[in-house]
Design an enzyme around this catalytic site. Structure first.
Site, PDB file in Angstrom:
ATOM      1  N   ASP A  15      -6.147   2.987  -6.059  1.00 15.98           N
ATOM      2  CA  ASP A  15      -7.558   2.578  -5.859  1.00 15.98           C
ATOM      3  C   ASP A  15      -8.451   3.787  -5.590  1.00 15.98           C
ATOM      4  O   ASP A  15      -9.565   3.876  -6.115  1.00 15.98           O
ATOM      5  CB  ASP A  15      -7.715   1.476  -4.790  1.00 15.98           C
ATOM      6  CG  ASP A  15      -7.216   1.819  -3.402  1.00 15.98           C
ATOM      7  OD1 ASP A  15      -6.535   2.855  -3.228  1.00 15.98           O
ATOM      8  OD2 ASP A  15      -7.513   1.033  -2.468  1.00 15.98           O
ATOM      9  N   GLU A  36     -13.166   2.352   8.165  1.00 17.53           N
ATOM     10  CA  GLU A  36     -11.839   3.000   8.128  1.00 17.53           C
ATOM     11  C   GLU A  36     -11.994   4.508   8.015  1.00 17.53           C
ATOM     12  O   GLU A  36     -11.283   5.269   8.670  1.00 17.53           O
ATOM     13  CB  GLU A  36     -11.031   2.496   6.919  1.00 17.53           C
ATOM     14  CG  GLU A  36     -10.648   1.042   6.972  1.00 17.53           C
ATOM     15  CD  GLU A  36      -9.360   0.783   7.742  1.00 17.53           C
ATOM     16  OE1 GLU A  36      -8.701   1.745   8.174  1.00 17.53           O
ATOM     17  OE2 GLU A  36      -9.037  -0.412   7.925  1.00 17.53           O
ATOM     18  N   ASP A  41      -8.276  -3.213  -0.319  1.00 20.82           N
ATOM     19  CA  ASP A  41      -7.950  -4.219   0.700  1.00 20.82           C
ATOM     20  C   ASP A  41      -9.187  -5.021   1.095  1.00 20.82           C
ATOM     21  O   ASP A  41      -9.171  -6.252   1.118  1.00 20.82           O
ATOM     22  CB  ASP A  41      -7.357  -3.550   1.948  1.00 20.82           C
ATOM     23  CG  ASP A  41      -6.093  -2.771   1.627  1.00 20.82           C
ATOM     24  OD1 ASP A  41      -5.514  -2.999   0.552  1.00 20.82           O
ATOM     25  OD2 ASP A  41      -5.693  -1.944   2.461  1.00 20.82           O
ATOM     26  N   TYR A  97      -0.779   9.254   4.523  1.00 27.12           N
ATOM     27  CA  TYR A  97      -1.697   8.607   3.573  1.00 27.12           C
ATOM     28  C   TYR A  97      -2.814   9.566   3.155  1.00 27.12           C
ATOM     29  O   TYR A  97      -3.064   9.772   1.962  1.00 27.12           O
ATOM     30  CB  TYR A  97      -2.291   7.348   4.209  1.00 27.12           C
ATOM     31  CG  TYR A  97      -3.189   6.575   3.280  1.00 27.12           C
ATOM     32  CD1 TYR A  97      -2.695   5.540   2.500  1.00 27.12           C
ATOM     33  CD2 TYR A  97      -4.543   6.888   3.152  1.00 27.12           C
ATOM     34  CE1 TYR A  97      -3.513   4.834   1.631  1.00 27.12           C
ATOM     35  CE2 TYR A  97      -5.373   6.196   2.288  1.00 27.12           C
ATOM     36  CZ  TYR A  97      -4.844   5.173   1.531  1.00 27.12           C
ATOM     37  OH  TYR A  97      -5.657   4.492   0.660  1.00 27.12           O
TER      38      TYR A  97
HETATM   39  C1  GLA Z   1      -3.725   0.978   1.925  1.00 27.59           C
HETATM   40  C2  GLA Z   1      -5.198   1.315   1.662  1.00 27.59           C
HETATM   41  C3  GLA Z   1      -5.625   0.891   0.254  1.00 27.59           C
HETATM   42  C4  GLA Z   1      -4.656   1.411  -0.793  1.00 27.59           C
HETATM   43  C5  GLA Z   1      -3.208   1.131  -0.395  1.00 27.59           C
HETATM   44  C6  GLA Z   1      -2.237   1.777  -1.337  1.00 27.59           C
HETATM   45  O1  GLA Z   1      -3.526  -0.391   1.950  1.00 27.59           O
HETATM   46  O2  GLA Z   1      -6.021   0.657   2.601  1.00 27.59           O
HETATM   47  O3  GLA Z   1      -6.934   1.330  -0.001  1.00 27.59           O
HETATM   48  O4  GLA Z   1      -4.851   2.780  -1.043  1.00 27.59           O
HETATM   49  O5  GLA Z   1      -2.914   1.573   0.915  1.00 27.59           O
HETATM   50  O6  GLA Z   1      -2.346   1.221  -2.599  1.00 27.59           O
END
Ligand code: GLA
Length: 378
Positions: free
Chosen positions: A33, A155, A167, A217
């Site tokens: 994303d 976030e 999400d 992440y």
């Molecule tokens: C988390 C993030 C999303 C996406 C996923 C991985 O859920 O909030 O934006 O990057 O990881 O696909």
């Protein structure tokens, strides 16, 4: 113990209005994303609930019912990075106001069925449900895209996770009976029917909690950006890894040092898998859809390095069961859940045997949910 409605009445008087937002499971399209790629998540039946009533001042009086905590937040003085649930609330409220939606104070009581830290977007549900409640109490027509963006911005600068929009978007826009196909560049969106009576969707929780803000992440996101910068020497117009094909990548091996090559390869192949998965879903070709899930897991584990031994064990346990079409980690990774496609007639055995095999190989306890595609915030 008092019900949430009774507690609300005791603390604030009146019964308030009830709002709720779902958790989500991503079927496929992981870590793409924020690379302007295509994702295919669905909202699920587990929900977070906000009971809310208006106040005449600019304060948020909040009861976090499940945690047994209360707090008072001030819309005129939002504080950043407390490292608690408060960040999601003040961040969302702050960014809604920054987008031009003037809010009023509120009394709120929050409860949730969505396990926290399991990769089912409990935090996006919190942002979107609270934002929806605040917009509604202030008399605004809810703009679901603006709401999702406010949650994402919360976030980024209140929580510290530089997430994409997937999400918050699916939590705001989910539709019962459908998976949500989303192009994260154009924000074009389509709803693909998902017949769970033909193929069940099972979520399995490894029990390993993940904390995305503290995990790698943000490192992965930075690696993608660095890979794009390297590739720009070969492809000057490259705006994001989304614009790269597998053939382009094969031509550019010499400009990408490891681990950037593997990171880019995951993104490129994952976006191709999303397109193939959407086709399989529309055709009801579950064997093909499942094979794509399993390929996605391998790519996430080997190329993108966001799996962990427990998630690998949970996927391996699932794949042993006849009638399991495919399995992979879902969400950010580093713990949390897997998503599994299972033939309905194999469901009972799957639900019984996967936790057993997982316990044998890791000593851990796997929680399992058979999930249905659900509506977004309401
Ligand atoms: C988390 C993030 C999303 C996406 C996923 C991985 O859920 O909030 O934006 O990057 O990881 O696909």
């Amino acid at each position: 113990m008092a019900t949430p409605a009774e507690t609300f009445r005791q603390h604030f008087g009146g019964s308030g209005r009830c709002f709720s937002a779902p958790g989500r499971v991503n079927l496929i399209g992981e870590h793409v994303d924020y690379n302007a790629g295509i994702v295919l998540p669905m909202a699920i039946g587990l929900r977070l609930w906000v009971r809310a009533g208006p106040r005449s001042d600019r304060q948020l009086h909040v009861i976090a019912h499940d945690l047994g905590e209360t707090d008072v937040l001030d819309l005129d003085a939002p504080c950043r990075r407390t490292g608690t649930w408060r960040d999601y609330l003040s961040g969302t409220a702050f960014h809604l106001e920054a987008a031009g939606f003037r809010l009023i104070g509120a009394n709120m009581l929050i409860t949730s069925d969505i396990p926290a830290g399991a990769g089912l977007s409990s935090s996006a549900a919190l942002e979107v449900a609270v934002g929806f409640a605040l917009l509604s109490l202030a008399g605004h027509t809810v703009d679901r895209l603006a709401l999702a963006r406010a949650g994402q911005a919360a976030e980024h600068d209140f929580v510290g996770t530089r997430c994409g929009l997937m999400d918050q978007f699916v939590v705001a826009h989910g539709r019962a009976g459908h998976a949500v196909w989303l192009d994260c560049r154009s924000l074009a969106c389509d709803f693909i029917p998902l017949a769970t009576n033909q193929c069940a969707v099972v979520v399995a929780d490894s029990g390993v909690k993940h904390q995305l803000a503290a995990s790698e992440y943000n490192t992965r996101r930075q690696e993608c950006e660095t890979a794009r910068q390297h590739l720009a020497s070969r492809f000057p117009a490259l705006a994001s890894l989304r614009d790269l094909s597998s053939a382009d990548l094969a031509d550019a091996l010499d400009v990408l040092p490891e681990p950037l090559l593997r990171r880019a390869r995951h993104v490129v192949t994952e976006i191709e898998r999303v397109t193939a998965f959407a086709r399989a879903l529309r055709a009801g070709d579950w064997a093909q859809a499942g094979a794509l899930l399993t390929a996605s897991h391998r790519s996430l584990s080997e190329d993108y390095a966001v799996s962990c031994p427990e998630l690998d064990a949970l996927v391996a346990a699932a794949r042993q069961i006849p009638g399991c079409y495919g399995a992979r980690l879902t969400g950010g990774g580093f713990g949390g859940c897997t998503v599994n496609l299972v033939a309905p007639e194999a469901l009972d055995v799957f639900l019984r045997e996967v936790p057993r095999a997982y316990a044998r190989s890791t000593g851990g306890t796997a929680r399992m949910w058979v999930v249905q595609p659900a509506d977004g915030v309401r």
